[in-house]
Enzyme design. Structure first.
Site, PDB file in Angstrom:
ATOM      1  N   CYS A 118      14.422  38.110   1.758  1.00 40.03           N
ATOM      2  CA  CYS A 118      15.088  38.929   2.250  1.00 40.03           C
ATOM      3  C   CYS A 118      16.616  39.431   0.527  1.00 40.03           C
ATOM      4  O   CYS A 118      17.853  40.128   1.212  1.00 40.03           O
ATOM      5  CB  CYS A 118      15.832  38.443   3.105  1.00 40.03           C
ATOM      6  SG  CYS A 118      15.062  38.153   4.201  1.00 40.03           S
ATOM      7  N   HIS A 258      23.675  41.237   3.951  1.00 42.60           N
ATOM      8  CA  HIS A 258      22.018  41.641   4.530  1.00 42.60           C
ATOM      9  C   HIS A 258      21.711  41.488   5.907  1.00 42.60           C
ATOM     10  O   HIS A 258      22.272  40.409   6.566  1.00 42.60           O
ATOM     11  CB  HIS A 258      21.160  40.383   3.737  1.00 42.60           C
ATOM     12  CG  HIS A 258      19.864  40.404   4.339  1.00 42.60           C
ATOM     13  ND1 HIS A 258      18.379  41.142   4.842  1.00 42.60           N
ATOM     14  CD2 HIS A 258      19.278  39.073   5.314  1.00 42.60           C
ATOM     15  CE1 HIS A 258      17.752  40.656   5.228  1.00 42.60           C
ATOM     16  NE2 HIS A 258      17.824  39.537   5.311  1.00 42.60           N
ATOM     17  N   ASN A 288      15.806  42.793  11.293  1.00 39.16           N
ATOM     18  CA  ASN A 288      16.469  42.715   9.019  1.00 39.16           C
ATOM     19  C   ASN A 288      14.388  42.959   9.197  1.00 39.16           C
ATOM     20  O   ASN A 288      13.414  42.940   9.185  1.00 39.16           O
ATOM     21  CB  ASN A 288      15.844  40.353   9.855  1.00 39.16           C
ATOM     22  CG  ASN A 288      15.317  40.566   8.249  1.00 39.16           C
ATOM     23  OD1 ASN A 288      15.865  40.798   7.417  1.00 39.16           O
ATOM     24  ND2 ASN A 288      16.115  38.960   8.222  1.00 39.16           N
TER      25      ASN A 288
HETATM   26  N1  COA Z   1      13.386  33.735  23.385  1.00 37.73           N
HETATM   27  C1  COA Z   1      13.990  33.100  24.073  1.00 37.73           C
HETATM   28  N2  COA Z   1      14.246  32.215  23.652  1.00 37.73           N
HETATM   29  C2  COA Z   1      14.176  31.468  22.495  1.00 37.73           C
HETATM   30  C3  COA Z   1      13.374  32.260  21.245  1.00 37.73           C
HETATM   31  C4  COA Z   1      13.202  33.628  21.924  1.00 37.73           C
HETATM   32  N3  COA Z   1      13.050  35.180  21.550  1.00 37.73           N
HETATM   33  N4  COA Z   1      13.360  31.715  19.887  1.00 37.73           N
HETATM   34  C5  COA Z   1      13.380  30.710  20.376  1.00 37.73           C
HETATM   35  N5  COA Z   1      13.641  30.316  21.589  1.00 37.73           N
HETATM   36  C6  COA Z   1      14.518  28.896  22.266  1.00 37.73           C
HETATM   37  C7  COA Z   1      13.480  27.797  21.382  1.00 37.73           C
HETATM   38  O1  COA Z   1      12.326  28.211  21.579  1.00 37.73           O
HETATM   39  C8  COA Z   1      14.705  26.745  21.636  1.00 37.73           C
HETATM   40  O2  COA Z   1      13.465  26.432  22.926  1.00 37.73           O
HETATM   41  P1  COA Z   1      14.408  25.337  22.815  1.00 37.73           P
HETATM   42  O3  COA Z   1      15.818  23.837  22.858  1.00 37.73           O
HETATM   43  O4  COA Z   1      13.960  24.669  24.509  1.00 37.73           O
HETATM   44  O5  COA Z   1      12.910  24.336  22.156  1.00 37.73           O
HETATM   45  C9  COA Z   1      15.804  27.549  21.650  1.00 37.73           C
HETATM   46  O6  COA Z   1      15.120  29.422  22.425  1.00 37.73           O
HETATM   47  C10 COA Z   1      17.009  27.430  20.353  1.00 37.73           C
HETATM   48  O7  COA Z   1      16.047  27.286  19.431  1.00 37.73           O
HETATM   49  P2  COA Z   1      17.220  27.225  17.999  1.00 37.73           P
HETATM   50  O8  COA Z   1      15.802  28.335  17.101  1.00 37.73           O
HETATM   51  O9  COA Z   1      17.592  25.942  17.556  1.00 37.73           O
HETATM   52  O10 COA Z   1      17.847  28.826  17.978  1.00 37.73           O
HETATM   53  P3  COA Z   1      19.110  28.988  17.929  1.00 37.73           P
HETATM   54  O11 COA Z   1      20.389  29.324  17.958  1.00 37.73           O
HETATM   55  O12 COA Z   1      19.529  28.626  16.167  1.00 37.73           O
HETATM   56  O13 COA Z   1      18.570  31.181  17.203  1.00 37.73           O
HETATM   57  C11 COA Z   1      17.279  32.334  15.169  1.00 37.73           C
HETATM   58  C12 COA Z   1      16.970  30.609  16.097  1.00 37.73           C
HETATM   59  C13 COA Z   1      16.150  32.238  14.806  1.00 37.73           C
HETATM   60  C14 COA Z   1      17.734  33.263  15.767  1.00 37.73           C
HETATM   61  C15 COA Z   1      18.269  31.906  14.181  1.00 37.73           C
HETATM   62  O14 COA Z   1      17.956  30.718  13.684  1.00 37.73           O
HETATM   63  C16 COA Z   1      18.346  32.329  12.404  1.00 37.73           C
HETATM   64  O15 COA Z   1      19.063  33.946  12.614  1.00 37.73           O
HETATM   65  N6  COA Z   1      17.718  31.800  12.014  1.00 37.73           N
HETATM   66  C17 COA Z   1      17.997  32.683  10.503  1.00 37.73           C
HETATM   67  C18 COA Z   1      16.527  33.367  10.442  1.00 37.73           C
HETATM   68  C19 COA Z   1      16.739  34.111   9.381  1.00 37.73           C
HETATM   69  O16 COA Z   1      16.955  35.287   9.500  1.00 37.73           O
HETATM   70  N7  COA Z   1      15.937  34.361   8.548  1.00 37.73           N
HETATM   71  C20 COA Z   1      15.307  35.091   7.379  1.00 37.73           C
HETATM   72  C21 COA Z   1      16.041  34.929   6.655  1.00 37.73           C
HETATM   73  S1  COA Z   1      17.802  35.150   7.004  1.00 37.73           S
END
Ligand code: COA
Length: 333
Positions: A118, A258, A288
């Site tokens: 990214c 980004h 993204n």
């Molecule tokens: N729809 C519904 N629920 C979802 C889901 C979706 N698409 N994706 C994950 N969940 C659930 C998970 O399974 C988890 O459930 P559980 O608690 O029963 O296990 C719950 O939601 C919380 O998951 P978590 O990963 O802790 O959520 P979060 O608040 O961290 O958000 C992201 C997840 C991926 C949006 C976030 O971590 C993020 O943006 N990370 C950075 C990713 C990124 O941008 N990477 C690229 C490089 S910068």
């Protein structure tokens, strides 16, 4: 002879996204998710997907570069170098930049790809600017493009909601004034590589029946850990480049972040002290697109920019890689 430092200016920008829109409501039919969950956690409403057989990232890059050459009235034969930032190259080799150069008629250009996930566009833009500053190259094109749908498992709800396909390209030329790329900071930390990666398909774990069965050719990400690193590092590096260049929040015209997650962007803007009116956002429409997000954002909001505007570009991504770049916009629209 003047001893003034040569700077690289962005003298044109063009972007491209495929026509197909993958909406949150369509994703609701593929995996156990909701529009409400995706919007609240990420700010993404829809993303674009490059459909069809034999359509690689070069297709995105070619559209961007052809549009850029037309828009800037540039003869493709005058291009000296094309750098393409991507983690979804058409093939391991030849480089995607070579494929783009061939198809746009840039027959006097050479090229190479940059792999920094990214942060790829900021890495490539700072690299491209060196060739202009050295005085050895007059016209350099920097492309950031990714076909993320080629490495996404559309049964994996954690990742399939986040990514889309798209890209953008800029033309770099020597600046005739003090506008252009002023400074940049780039960092990496390979100890984070396990948290966001494509496990198989490289020399470490070549493709095999097992890697396919275990779905190791799809993106692997520990979302919440990556989120924490992204928030801290993107905010830190944006603040650092401001301090290094004596910039106050009032001096900044726009933050071009980004587009991975709206919450990561908000944290960066807060640390910089810039209000929402200065933060460029298109994550809602494209998700993204990895190396594509920043040039797509420059393209989307080009009309807003005025000559002399101070822009801060900031990114964080797999690797881990992160960086910020300070530039003064070089033209009025
Ligand atoms: N729809 C519904 N629920 C979802 C889901 C979706 N698409 N994706 C994950 N969940 C659930 C998970 O399974 C988890 O459930 P559980 O608690 O029963 O296990 C719950 O939601 C919380 O998951 P978590 O990963 O802790 O959520 P979060 O608040 O961290 O958000 C992201 C997840 C991926 C949006 C976030 O971590 C993020 O943006 N990370 C950075 C990713 C990124 O941008 N990477 C690229 C490089 S910068």
């Amino acid at each position: 002879m003047s001893s003034k430092k040569l700077r690289a200016s962005i003298t044109g920008v063009h972007g491209y996204v495929p026509d197909y829109i993958l909406s949150n409501s369509e994703l609701e039919t593929l995996v156990d998710t909701t529009d409400e969950w995706i919007m609240t956690r990420t700010g993404i409403k829809e993303r674009r997907i490059l459909k069809g057989d034999l359509q690689g990232t070069s297709v995105l890059g070619i559209k961007c570069v052809k549009g850029l050459l037309e828009k800037t009235n540039t003869d493709p034969k005058d291009i000296d170098l094309i750098i393409c930032a991507t983690v979804t190259p058409d093939m391991f080799f030849p480089s995607t930049s070579n494929l783009i150069a061939d198809k746009v008629g840039a027959s006097n250009s050479y090229g190479f790809d940059i792999s920094a996930a990214c942060s790829g566009f900021i890495y490539a833009l700072s690299t491209g600017s060196q060739f202009i500053e050295a005085g050895t190259h007059k016209k350099v094109i920097v492309v950031g493009a990714d076909k993320m749908s080629s490495i996404i498992d559309y049964e994996d709800r954690k990742n399939c909601v986040l990514f889309g396909d798209g890209g953008g390209a800029v033309l770099l030329e020597p600046s005739s004034d003090d506008t252009g790329i002023q400074d940049y900071l780039l960092k990496s930390d390979g100890s984070g590589s396990d948290m966001l990666c494509l496990k198989a398909g490289g020399s470490l774990r070549p493709a095999s029946k097992d890697t396919i069965k275990n779905k190791e050719h799809y993106i692997y990400q520990e979302g919440s850990s990556v989120f924490k690193f992204a928030v801290t590092n993107m905010a830190d590096i944006s603040e650092e480049i401001m301090k290094k260049n004596n910039l106050k929040a009032d001096d900044i015209a726009y933050l071009v972040p980004h587009q991975a997650n709206k919450r990561i962007i908000d944290a960066t803007a807060n640390r910089m002290g810039v209000g929402p009116d200065k933060v460029l956002l298109n994550i809602e429409r494209y998700g993204n697109t990895t190396a594509g997000t920043i040039p797509l954002c420059l393209w989307d909001f080009e009309k807003k920019f005025k000559k002399g505007d101070n822009l801060i570009l900031a990114a964080f991504g797999g690797g881990f890689t992160w960086g910020s770049l300070y530039l003064k916009w070089s033209y009025n629209n």
